[in-house]
Scaffold this motif. Structure first.
Motif, PDB file in Angstrom:
ATOM      1  N   GLU A  39      53.145  41.514  43.918  1.00  0.00           N
ATOM      2  CA  GLU A  39      52.336  42.589  44.508  1.00  0.00           C
ATOM      3  C   GLU A  39      51.236  43.032  43.541  1.00  0.00           C
ATOM      4  O   GLU A  39      50.100  43.278  43.953  1.00  0.00           O
ATOM      5  N   LEU A  40      51.563  43.133  42.256  1.00  0.00           N
ATOM      6  CA  LEU A  40      50.561  43.526  41.265  1.00  0.00           C
ATOM      7  C   LEU A  40      49.487  42.452  41.130  1.00  0.00           C
ATOM      8  O   LEU A  40      48.296  42.766  41.041  1.00  0.00           O
ATOM      9  N   LEU A  41      49.898  41.202  41.144  1.00  0.00           N
ATOM     10  CA  LEU A  41      48.917  40.114  41.075  1.00  0.00           C
ATOM     11  C   LEU A  41      48.001  40.127  42.296  1.00  0.00           C
ATOM     12  O   LEU A  41      46.778  39.980  42.167  1.00  0.00           O
ATOM     13  N   ARG A  42      48.585  40.311  43.478  1.00  0.00           N
ATOM     14  CA  ARG A  42      47.773  40.337  44.714  1.00  0.00           C
ATOM     15  C   ARG A  42      46.835  41.543  44.732  1.00  0.00           C
ATOM     16  O   ARG A  42      45.682  41.430  45.167  1.00  0.00           O
ATOM     17  N   PHE A  43      47.306  42.707  44.255  1.00  0.00           N
ATOM     18  CA  PHE A  43      46.441  43.885  44.185  1.00  0.00           C
ATOM     19  C   PHE A  43      45.233  43.599  43.294  1.00  0.00           C
ATOM     20  O   PHE A  43      44.091  43.881  43.665  1.00  0.00           O
ATOM     21  N   SER A  44      45.488  43.037  42.133  1.00  0.00           N
ATOM     22  CA  SER A  44      44.400  42.753  41.196  1.00  0.00           C
ATOM     23  C   SER A  44      43.438  41.723  41.773  1.00  0.00           C
ATOM     24  O   SER A  44      42.225  41.854  41.618  1.00  0.00           O
ATOM     25  N   LEU A  45      43.982  40.721  42.445  1.00  0.00           N
ATOM     26  CA  LEU A  45      43.145  39.705  43.077  1.00  0.00           C
ATOM     27  C   LEU A  45      42.282  40.331  44.169  1.00  0.00           C
ATOM     28  O   LEU A  45      41.086  40.041  44.270  1.00  0.00           O
ATOM     29  N   ALA A  46      42.866  41.210  44.978  1.00  0.00           N
ATOM     30  CA  ALA A  46      42.107  41.857  46.055  1.00  0.00           C
ATOM     31  C   ALA A  46      40.984  42.725  45.489  1.00  0.00           C
ATOM     32  O   ALA A  46      39.900  42.800  46.063  1.00  0.00           O
ATOM     33  N   TYR A  47      41.228  43.347  44.364  1.00  0.00           N
ATOM     34  CA  TYR A  47      40.243  44.247  43.764  1.00  0.00           C
ATOM     35  C   TYR A  47      39.176  43.486  42.983  1.00  0.00           C
ATOM     36  O   TYR A  47      38.000  43.829  43.035  1.00  0.00           O
ATOM     37  N   ILE A  71      41.832  38.594  34.485  1.00  0.00           N
ATOM     38  CA  ILE A  71      41.205  39.093  35.714  1.00  0.00           C
ATOM     39  C   ILE A  71      40.515  40.439  35.490  1.00  0.00           C
ATOM     40  O   ILE A  71      39.524  40.756  36.127  1.00  0.00           O
ATOM     41  N   TRP A  72      41.018  41.218  34.538  1.00  0.00           N
ATOM     42  CA  TRP A  72      40.413  42.525  34.281  1.00  0.00           C
ATOM     43  C   TRP A  72      39.345  42.478  33.193  1.00  0.00           C
ATOM     44  O   TRP A  72      38.689  43.473  32.918  1.00  0.00           O
ATOM     45  N   ARG A  73      39.137  41.314  32.558  1.00  0.00           N
ATOM     46  CA  ARG A  73      38.109  41.196  31.505  1.00  0.00           C
ATOM     47  C   ARG A  73      36.700  41.220  32.064  1.00  0.00           C
ATOM     48  O   ARG A  73      35.754  41.595  31.372  1.00  0.00           O
ATOM     49  N   ALA A  74      36.528  40.779  33.277  1.00  0.00           N
ATOM     50  CA  ALA A  74      35.183  40.645  33.855  1.00  0.00           C
ATOM     51  C   ALA A  74      34.978  41.646  34.988  1.00  0.00           C
ATOM     52  O   ALA A  74      35.928  42.225  35.496  1.00  0.00           O
ATOM     53  N   MET A  75      33.746  41.818  35.342  1.00  0.00           N
ATOM     54  CA  MET A  75      33.435  42.636  36.512  1.00  0.00           C
ATOM     55  C   MET A  75      34.044  41.959  37.734  1.00  0.00           C
ATOM     56  O   MET A  75      34.280  40.760  37.723  1.00  0.00           O
ATOM     57  N   PRO A  76      34.251  42.722  38.825  1.00  0.00           N
ATOM     58  CA  PRO A  76      34.765  42.084  40.043  1.00  0.00           C
ATOM     59  C   PRO A  76      33.856  40.933  40.474  1.00  0.00           C
ATOM     60  O   PRO A  76      32.634  40.998  40.331  1.00  0.00           O
TER      61      PRO A  76
END
Length: 96
Positions: A39-47, A71-76
């Motif tokens: 769920e945390l991976l999917r949330f981060s992917l969706a964002y 995934i959080w190192r770069a802008m969306p």
């Protein structure tokens, strides 16, 4: 979300990087010491986007912890797509 309603992605990346470093120092696989749910991976992917990173986790090429750090190192992802589209439109308009 930060106090100013920002996503504080630099903080997220830094903290997940610290967890990776800790697991490495202990000589443990990243996913052995810290569990991160689907769920945390999917949330981060969706964002953030970056589907290939999740595919690398599914293929066992990337740990879940590394996924969260990267995934959080770069802008969306959509930020870069939107920027490229806007710049392309402006360049085309300038040529006319």
């Amino acid at each position: 979300m930060g106090a100013a309603q920002g996503d504080d992605q630099d903080e997220w990346s830094f903290l997940f990087g610290m967890l990776m470093d800790d697991a490495t120092k202990r000589g443990l696989a990243h996913d052995e010491l810290y569990f991160l749910s689907d769920e945390l991976l999917r949330f981060s992917l969706a964002y953030q986007g970056y589907e290939p990173l999740l595919e690398a986790v599914a293929d066992g090429e990337l740990s879940r912890l590394r996924f969260m750090h990267e995934i959080w190192r770069a802008m969306p992802e959509h930020f870069y797509v939107d920027l490229a589209l806007k710049l392309g439109a402006e360049l085309l308009a300038a040529r006319q």
